[in-house]
Design an enzyme around this catalytic site. Structure first.
Site, PDB file in Angstrom:
ATOM      1  N   ARG A 112      -5.476  12.140 -63.641  1.00 35.87           N
ATOM      2  CA  ARG A 112      -4.865  12.405 -62.327  1.00 35.87           C
ATOM      3  C   ARG A 112      -3.938  13.608 -62.464  1.00 35.87           C
ATOM      4  NH1 ARG A 112      -2.400   6.449 -61.976  1.00 35.87           N
ATOM      5  NH2 ARG A 112      -4.325   5.240 -61.758  1.00 35.87           N
ATOM      6  N   HIS A 160      -2.434   8.530 -67.350  1.00 35.48           N
ATOM      7  CA  HIS A 160      -3.486   9.168 -66.547  1.00 35.48           C
ATOM      8  C   HIS A 160      -3.229  10.674 -66.384  1.00 35.48           C
ATOM      9  CE1 HIS A 160      -5.784   5.625 -65.213  1.00 35.48           C
ATOM     10  NE2 HIS A 160      -4.624   4.987 -65.204  1.00 35.48           N
ATOM     11  N   HIS A 194      -1.892  -4.682 -61.454  1.00 35.22           N
ATOM     12  CA  HIS A 194      -3.124  -4.612 -62.248  1.00 35.22           C
ATOM     13  C   HIS A 194      -4.022  -5.845 -62.090  1.00 35.22           C
ATOM     14  CE1 HIS A 194      -0.902  -1.282 -63.918  1.00 35.22           C
ATOM     15  NE2 HIS A 194      -1.988  -0.873 -64.523  1.00 35.22           N
ATOM     16  N   HIS A 244      -7.901  -4.268 -61.624  1.00 33.99           N
ATOM     17  CA  HIS A 244      -8.547  -3.382 -62.610  1.00 33.99           C
ATOM     18  C   HIS A 244      -7.918  -3.593 -63.986  1.00 33.99           C
ATOM     19  CE1 HIS A 244      -4.945  -0.986 -61.555  1.00 33.99           C
ATOM     20  NE2 HIS A 244      -5.080  -0.417 -62.738  1.00 33.99           N
ATOM     21  N   HIS A 266      -6.440  -1.477 -67.034  1.00 27.64           N
ATOM     22  CA  HIS A 266      -5.983  -0.140 -67.442  1.00 27.64           C
ATOM     23  C   HIS A 266      -6.008  -0.052 -68.969  1.00 27.64           C
ATOM     24  CE1 HIS A 266      -3.226   3.402 -67.792  1.00 27.64           C
ATOM     25  NE2 HIS A 266      -2.919   2.764 -68.920  1.00 27.64           N
TER      26      HIS A 266
HETATM   27 ZN    ZN Z   1      -4.387   2.985 -65.108  1.00 27.51          ZN
END
Ligand code: ZN
Length: 253
Positions: free
Chosen positions: A179, A195, A232, A235, A237
């Site tokens: 990102r 990220h 979280h 997902h 991480h």
């Molecule tokens: Zn993440």
């Protein structure tokens, strides 16, 4: 209808067909070439590597086997083939059914060549899918140069490839990778998020989130966050920091 139907094939024609078949077989044998054994579009090693070796070719090897450090460990990418590199290589070899010698030779290299694309990413992952935090920015816009960020993404992908293989070669779906700074801000990422550096991947699908976070512990991931950890629950991480920060309380981690 032809008056020849039902009659035996004339002898001359039969001989001709037999000759044609033999010629075709000969051509197939001569002109279908075998795949190259010792050259690769990404990188080609030119020597056998074993404990004690030092160099850029050791670093290339380390990047590709960093997903095999053993539970809770992290393989240093330091160009120095020490005991940890040997141990990781043995686990890599075992994972693919190769002789577990701890020595990188032609057999090892051929397996690696088969596992990588011409841009050196592992076959099941691409730079594009690791660059989809907000639609992709070409690895620009983070705190590091695009080149350094891509190198981190490459390391992340090789660790993911190891984990993917260990989980039965089922797809690992990435919902967020690199990102840029504005992208990270827009999705509410931590200001020092991994990220931003290309070192992280968020995973969804195929396997349960708990299965993902549990398996990640064997493949060199230092950051592992999942269900039960704030933000979280939808997902897993994973990131390649080299100290362990694991939390997924709903999975017992
Ligand atoms: Zn993440």
């Amino acid at each position: 209808m032809s008056h020849l139907i039902g009659r035996p094939l004339p002898r001359l024609a039969a001989i001709f067909l037999l000759f044609a078949a033999m010629l075709a077989a000969t051509l197939t044998t001569q002109f279908v070439t075998a795949p190259k054994a010792h050259a690769d579009g990404c990188y080609t090693w030119s020597r056998t590597l074993s404990e004690g070796a030092v160099g850029a070719d050791v670093e290339q090897l380390q990047i590709r086997i960093a997903g095999y450090p053993g539970y809770g460990k992290h393989l240093a990418i330091d160009r120095d083939f020490g005991p940890a590199t040997k141990a990781a290589l043995v686990l890599f070899q075992k994972a693919y059914g190769l002789p577990a010698t701890g020595i990188a030779d032609g057999t090892t290299y051929n397996k690696i060549y088969a596992l990588q694309d011409d841009d050196c990413t592992p076959i099941h992952f691409t730079y594009a899918e690791l660059d989809d935090g907000c639609g992709g920015s070409g690895y620009d816009g983070g705190p590091l140069s695009a080149a350094d960020t891509k190198l981190n993404a490459l390391k992340t992908m090789w660790q993911l490839e190891a984990m993917r293989h260990a989980m039965g070669d089922q797809p690992l779906n990435i919902s967020s990778g690199f990102r840029s700074i504005p992208c990270n801000r827009s999705v509410g990422g931590a200001s020092d998020s991994q990220h931003l550096y290309g070192r992280a991947a968020d995973l969804v699908g195929s396997h349960s989130l708990c299965a993902l976070v549990k398996q990640a512990r064997y493949h060199g991931f230092g950051g592992i966050l999942g269900p039960g950890f704030s933000g979280h629950n939808d997902h897993a991480h994973l990131d390649i920091r080299t100290s362990n920060y694991w939390s997924a309380p709903s999975c017992g981690i």
